[in-house]
Write a protein that holds these residues in place. Structure first.
Motif, PDB file in Angstrom:
ATOM      1  N   PHE A 195      -1.332  -9.280  24.404  1.00 36.59           N
ATOM      2  CA  PHE A 195      -1.297  -9.217  23.068  1.00 36.59           C
ATOM      3  C   PHE A 195      -1.155  -7.913  22.468  1.00 36.59           C
ATOM      4  CE2 PHE A 195      -3.568 -13.799  22.383  1.00 36.59           C
ATOM      5  CZ  PHE A 195      -2.405 -14.269  23.000  1.00 36.59           C
ATOM      6  N   GLU A 196      -0.756  -6.879  23.095  1.00 34.38           N
ATOM      7  CA  GLU A 196      -0.409  -5.439  22.828  1.00 34.38           C
ATOM      8  C   GLU A 196       1.194  -5.654  22.600  1.00 34.38           C
ATOM      9  OE1 GLU A 196      -0.957  -0.946  23.836  1.00 34.38           O
ATOM     10  OE2 GLU A 196      -0.602  -2.480  25.448  1.00 34.38           O
ATOM     11  N   THR A 197       1.559  -4.980  21.211  1.00 34.74           N
ATOM     12  CA  THR A 197       2.903  -5.187  20.889  1.00 34.74           C
ATOM     13  C   THR A 197       3.897  -4.427  21.957  1.00 34.74           C
ATOM     14  OG1 THR A 197       2.806  -3.397  19.267  1.00 34.74           O
ATOM     15  CG2 THR A 197       2.440  -5.562  18.579  1.00 34.74           C
ATOM     16  N   ARG A 198       5.015  -4.925  22.071  1.00 37.45           N
ATOM     17  CA  ARG A 198       5.834  -4.054  23.012  1.00 37.45           C
ATOM     18  C   ARG A 198       6.366  -2.673  22.539  1.00 37.45           C
ATOM     19  NH1 ARG A 198       7.076  -7.232  27.479  1.00 37.45           N
ATOM     20  NH2 ARG A 198       6.500  -9.372  27.387  1.00 37.45           N
ATOM     21  N   ARG A 199       6.656  -2.966  21.112  1.00 37.58           N
ATOM     22  CA  ARG A 199       7.244  -1.717  20.115  1.00 37.58           C
ATOM     23  C   ARG A 199       6.318  -0.577  20.065  1.00 37.58           C
ATOM     24  NH1 ARG A 199      12.854  -1.075  18.814  1.00 37.58           N
ATOM     25  NH2 ARG A 199      13.605  -3.126  18.566  1.00 37.58           N
ATOM     26  N   VAL A 200       4.861  -0.949  19.915  1.00 38.09           N
ATOM     27  CA  VAL A 200       4.022   0.226  19.571  1.00 38.09           C
ATOM     28  C   VAL A 200       2.758  -0.046  20.584  1.00 38.09           C
ATOM     29  CG1 VAL A 200       2.551   1.306  17.515  1.00 38.09           C
ATOM     30  CG2 VAL A 200       4.845  -0.213  17.116  1.00 38.09           C
ATOM     31  N   GLU A 201       2.583   1.111  21.204  1.00 39.39           N
ATOM     32  CA  GLU A 201       1.446   0.956  22.120  1.00 39.39           C
ATOM     33  C   GLU A 201       0.168   1.123  21.330  1.00 39.39           C
ATOM     34  OE1 GLU A 201      -0.348   3.568  25.937  1.00 39.39           O
ATOM     35  OE2 GLU A 201       1.309   4.081  24.836  1.00 39.39           O
ATOM     36  N   GLY A 202      -0.804   0.690  21.701  1.00 41.41           N
ATOM     37  CA  GLY A 202      -1.963   0.577  20.904  1.00 41.41           C
ATOM     38  C   GLY A 202      -2.168  -0.312  19.706  1.00 41.41           C
TER      39      GLY A 202
END
Length: 629
Positions: free
Chosen positions: A353-360
């Motif tokens: 459920f972490e976004t691929r575009r933005v880490e964290g």
């Protein structure tokens, strides 16, 4: 600027579950919510559980989460749905005292060490070099964190509709988050638009309960939590009525002012929870629809009219309600309404459920396109356990589809995505006989203990329950009966045919019409064994053949699940793959060959091409610890 391990944006069911888990695991957590008084608010129906949803609540509890305990504390009617059907599709559902549920959630959130609450509206995600590092708020505050978890519910550019009147709101009575969507788009995320709705609330003193059919809960009530004290509040009935042809005529007379039918609402609505006007228009052959009149709490004077969710104009809502038996003189306290809101298609997420575009940057709940408190809470816990794993350098929390309903939920979302409000069903789980409510603790409590979320009290109760279950199963398998005179007399007393040869009690327990409790004539301790233990033993015995078959299917499927796909794999140009499949694989980035096979349009032939390519490039890797045949 104060620095936290994680900032959780929103304090609905996903936010509460995530924040509590992270704080209990030792992290400093900030929860930013637009209204502290609405922590854990049941925005729509004040009920927890249901088909597949009850399974999720039991799994949350088995892992050491909160929803099951809060629901037991606030429940005023508990029922087992599908009690007459097989164990795979039985599920708990409980009506809540709305204020008690909120009070329980607020009490625990405020008391939890390491958890800080702040009432404000997040307007922007701060990111540097492709990584989220903080938030800005409407009040001009800035907070820093290594991880940001968005659990925004229906608040992203929320728009409430009642007839042709519409206005900005996150839900009725709360302000919408109007700026955060733009921040997410600026970070490269693609947003869509969904719609959901709710029903009119009716003043209790104006309902003719004598004209309604009472629906009582189970006695004794069976709660959700494996380790809590169980239901504690007085239990009350719900009531049943029906719409009729007059109701439907009234509804049809208002369709020209319905935001749903005049094109004012652009968001996609829930397929499996349609508004009453949608039901009347789509099913003209139906002369009536169920209406469940459900209490909102022991001390509250409002009832929830489940089954007539609507965004029709107020005058139509009033006439519609008064056309229903028992509600002829009913007064509406709060109108029904529809709400549109922004969401992020979850194919843009990693399986954690972490976004691929933005880490964290992590997302959980309705922002991922789901509907339902239980789906939201499960996602919140899923995200929290993966945030904890990333902070501590542990392997991600990614149980297989054969291990948990929440794993099915997560896999369906990130692999297939959704363009309509997503609802969990038992039919989505191919191994649902393995994923019963009764064995959620067997499947997940050891995981929760290893992670550190299951405390000593819950762990000891789990060990005692497992010891009792295994002891009972051992005795059922070891006690052997021969068809002598005493045995024949005992079977005559049971009004059951006596076996013609020696059998074990386990053999007898497989008889579908012979409840295991009745075998106490041969094993006296069965009479006093806890109901949950007896039920689970009975299920294991009666469905042993099917359970073995599902175990075999899991072993077969595990071969593809064991083949790991490199995170930077470029699928462009792989021989045998169509451009469409190449684009889907490059966009979703499946972790394993098994997950790739669940992407819509990816054929078995395409999987074979990917596997061959992996071997050619010397990239064929198997995930350690995966059981294979």
């Amino acid at each position: 600027m104060t620095h936290y391990s994680c900032i959780v944006v929103g304090a609905g069911h996903a936010g509460c579950e995530a924040a509590m888990a992270l704080a209990r695991l030792g992290h400093e957590v900030l929860v930013v919510t637009s209204n502290v008084d609405r922590i854990g608010h049941l925005s729509c129906n004040p009920a927890i559980g249901g088909l597949a949803k009850g399974h999720l609540v039991r799994e949350i509890d088995a892992l050491g989460g909160c929803m099951g305990k809060w629901a037991d504390e606030a429940g005023i009617q508990f029922r087992i749905l599908n009690a007459s059907k097989g164990p795979a599709v039985r599920a708990r559902r409980a009506q809540m005292d709305r204020e008690t549920y909120i009070a329980a959630a607020k009490r625990d959130m405020f008391a939890q060490p390491g958890l800080t609450l702040w009432q404000d509206m997040v307007t922007e995600i701060i990111a540097e070099n492709g990584r989220a590092c903080g938030v800005r708020t409407q009040l001009g505050k800035e907070f820093a964190a290594d991880h940001i978890l968005l659990t925004t519910g229906t608040f992203l550019q929320g728009l409430v509709h009642i007839g042709l009147v519409h206005y900005s709101a996150g839900r009725f009575g709360d302000s919408a988050a109007m700026q955060l969507s733009d921040s997410l788009r600026a970070l490269g995320l693609t947003l869509g638009r969904l719609k959901t709705g709710t029903t009119p609330r009716i003043l209790a003193s104006t309902i003719d309960f004598d004209a309604l059919e009472a629906q009582y809960g189970d006695t004794p009530p069976q709660g959700f939590s494996f380790s809590g004290p169980g239901p504690v509040l007085p239990q009350v009935p719900c009531f049943i009525s029906w719409t009729n042809e007059r109701t439907h005529d009234i509804i049809r007379s208002g369709l020209d002012r319905s935001p749903l039918f005049t094109g004012v609402i652009t968001g996609v609505g829930a397929r499996y929870c349609p508004s009453v006007e949608d039901k009347v228009a789509r099913f003209p052959e139906r002369d009536r629809h169920h209406v469940f009149i459900e209490p909102e709490g022991l001390g509250r004077q409002e009832y929830y009219a489940n089954g007539i969710s609507t965004s029709l104009p107020l005058d139509i809502q009033e006439k519609m309600v008064n056309s229903i038996r028992g509600l002829e003189h009913a007064k509406i306290v709060r109108p029904g309404y529809a709400i549109e809101y922004d969401y992020v298609n979850p194919v843009q997420l990693r399986p954690t459920f972490e976004t691929r575009r933005v880490e964290g940057l992590w997302l959980a709940g309705q922002i991922n396109g789901t509907s339902g408190y239980e789906e939201a809470a499960a996602q919140g816990l899923w995200a929290a356990l993966n945030i904890d794993a990333k902070i501590k350098g542990r392997e991600p929390f990614l149980p297989a589809r054969s291990e948990a309903y929440m794993a099915v939920l997560a896999d369906e979302l990130v692999t297939k995505g959704t363009n309509e409000p997503f609802r969990m069903f038992t039919s989505r789980a191919e191994y649902r006989l393995l994923l019963r409510e009764d064995n959620a603790d067997s499947r997940l409590t050891p995981r929760g203990r290893d992670i550190g979320l299951v405390g000593d009290h819950q762990w000891e109760l789990f060990r005692e329950r497992q010891k009792a279950l295994h002891g009972l199963m051992g005795k059922l398998s070891s006690v052997r009966l021969t068809p002598d005179a005493a045995t024949q007399a005992a079977f005559a007393g049971l009004n059951e045919p006596c076996p013609s040869q020696a059998v074990t009690l386990a053999d007898l327990g497989r008889r579908p019409q012979l409840p295991l409790r009745r075998l106490s004539v041969f094993l006296p301790e069965l009479a006093d064994a806890p109901e949950g233990i007896v039920q689970e033993a009975e299920t294991i015995l009666r469905y042993s053949g099917y359970l073995e078959l599902q175990d075999e299917l899991v072993r077969r499927a595990s071969r593809q699940e064991a083949v790991r796909l490199p995170a930077d794999m470029d699928y462009t140009g792989i021989a045998g793959l169509s451009r469409e499949i190449q684009e889907k694989l490059n966009a979703i980035r499946p972790l394993t060959l098994g997950q790739a096979g669940r992407i819509s349009g990816v054929t078995p032939a395409a999987l074979a091409c990917v596997e061959i390519e992996l071997k050619k490039r010397g990239l064929y890797q198997e995930t350690p610890g995966v059981q294979k045949k």
